[in-house]
Design a protein around this motif. Structure first.
Motif, mmCIF file in Angstrom:
data_model
loop_
_atom_site.group_PDB
_atom_site.id
_atom_site.type_symbol
_atom_site.label_atom_id
_atom_site.label_comp_id
_atom_site.label_asym_id
_atom_site.label_seq_id
_atom_site.Cartn_x
_atom_site.Cartn_y
_atom_site.Cartn_z
ATOM 1 N N THR A 88 0.806 -1.177 0.022
ATOM 2 C CA THR A 88 -0.036 0.100 -0.123
ATOM 3 C C THR A 88 0.962 1.205 0.036
ATOM 4 O O THR A 88 0.140 2.403 -0.205
ATOM 5 C CB THR A 88 -0.797 0.018 0.960
ATOM 6 N N PHE A 89 2.055 1.130 0.051
ATOM 7 C CA PHE A 89 3.134 2.359 0.482
ATOM 8 C C PHE A 89 3.365 2.562 -1.073
ATOM 9 O O PHE A 89 4.299 3.666 -1.412
ATOM 10 C CB PHE A 89 4.513 1.833 1.044
ATOM 11 N N LEU A 90 3.109 1.694 -2.038
ATOM 12 C CA LEU A 90 3.657 1.996 -3.624
ATOM 13 C C LEU A 90 3.234 3.290 -4.121
ATOM 14 O O LEU A 90 4.135 3.924 -4.822
ATOM 15 C CB LEU A 90 3.460 0.626 -4.443
ATOM 16 N N PRO A 91 2.089 3.619 -3.846
ATOM 17 C CA PRO A 91 1.665 5.153 -4.584
ATOM 18 C C PRO A 91 2.597 6.189 -3.921
ATOM 19 O O PRO A 91 2.804 7.113 -4.629
ATOM 20 C CB PRO A 91 0.232 5.144 -4.089
ATOM 21 N N VAL A 92 3.258 6.115 -2.688
ATOM 22 C CA VAL A 92 3.847 7.182 -2.163
ATOM 23 C C VAL A 92 5.053 7.113 -2.665
ATOM 24 O O VAL A 92 5.730 8.154 -3.070
ATOM 25 C CB VAL A 92 3.766 6.668 -0.476
ATOM 26 N N ILE A 93 5.680 6.018 -3.124
ATOM 27 C CA ILE A 93 7.237 5.900 -3.816
ATOM 28 C C ILE A 93 6.829 6.419 -5.142
ATOM 29 O O ILE A 93 7.560 7.110 -5.652
ATOM 30 C CB ILE A 93 7.518 4.398 -3.851
ATOM 31 N N GLU A 94 5.660 6.068 -5.737
ATOM 32 C CA GLU A 94 5.431 6.643 -7.179
ATOM 33 C C GLU A 94 5.437 8.069 -7.078
ATOM 34 O O GLU A 94 5.948 8.664 -7.872
ATOM 35 C CB GLU A 94 4.332 6.089 -7.651
#
Length: 108
Positions: A88-94
């Motif tokens: 769920t942290f992937l959008p933050v990384i993107e």
């Protein structure tokens, strides 16, 4: 995992507490593409010591963001991968990637 009563009141501070080090963020970045062995992560994270990598992975396991998969083989074969919560942290990384690209364009 951190107990709710131990978390900062500020939601941003909670996020920083969980993944605020540059190494943890970069470990998540590397695990986006799938499970990695310790040696793969160490090679990818130029400048990280084995001690810091191990501490970061163990902390992220405790926090429920990463899981360690032991294949019970000889020689030992262990991989690390994001948990469902970690994914769920992937959008933050993107968003961080996009902003970094924007920043480079602005100053370059």
């Amino acid at each position: 995992m951190i107990k709710k009563e131990e978390m900062p009141l500020c939601d941003v501070a909670t996020t920083v507490q969980l993944v605020g080090s540059k190494w943890k963020t970069l470990i998540i970045r590397d695990l986006i593409t799938g499970p990695k062995r310790n040696s793969e992560l160490k090679r990818s994270l130029s400048g990280i010591s084995q001690k810091v990598l191990t501490e970061s992975l163990n902390s992220m396991i405790r926090d429920g963001l990463v899981e360690r998969v032991d294949f019970q083989k000889v020689p030992p074969h262990v991989e690390y991968q994001l948990t469902t919560l970690g994914e769920t942290f992937l959008p933050v990384i993107e968003a961080m990637r996009q902003w970094g690209q924007f920043y480079k364009e602005q100053i370059g």
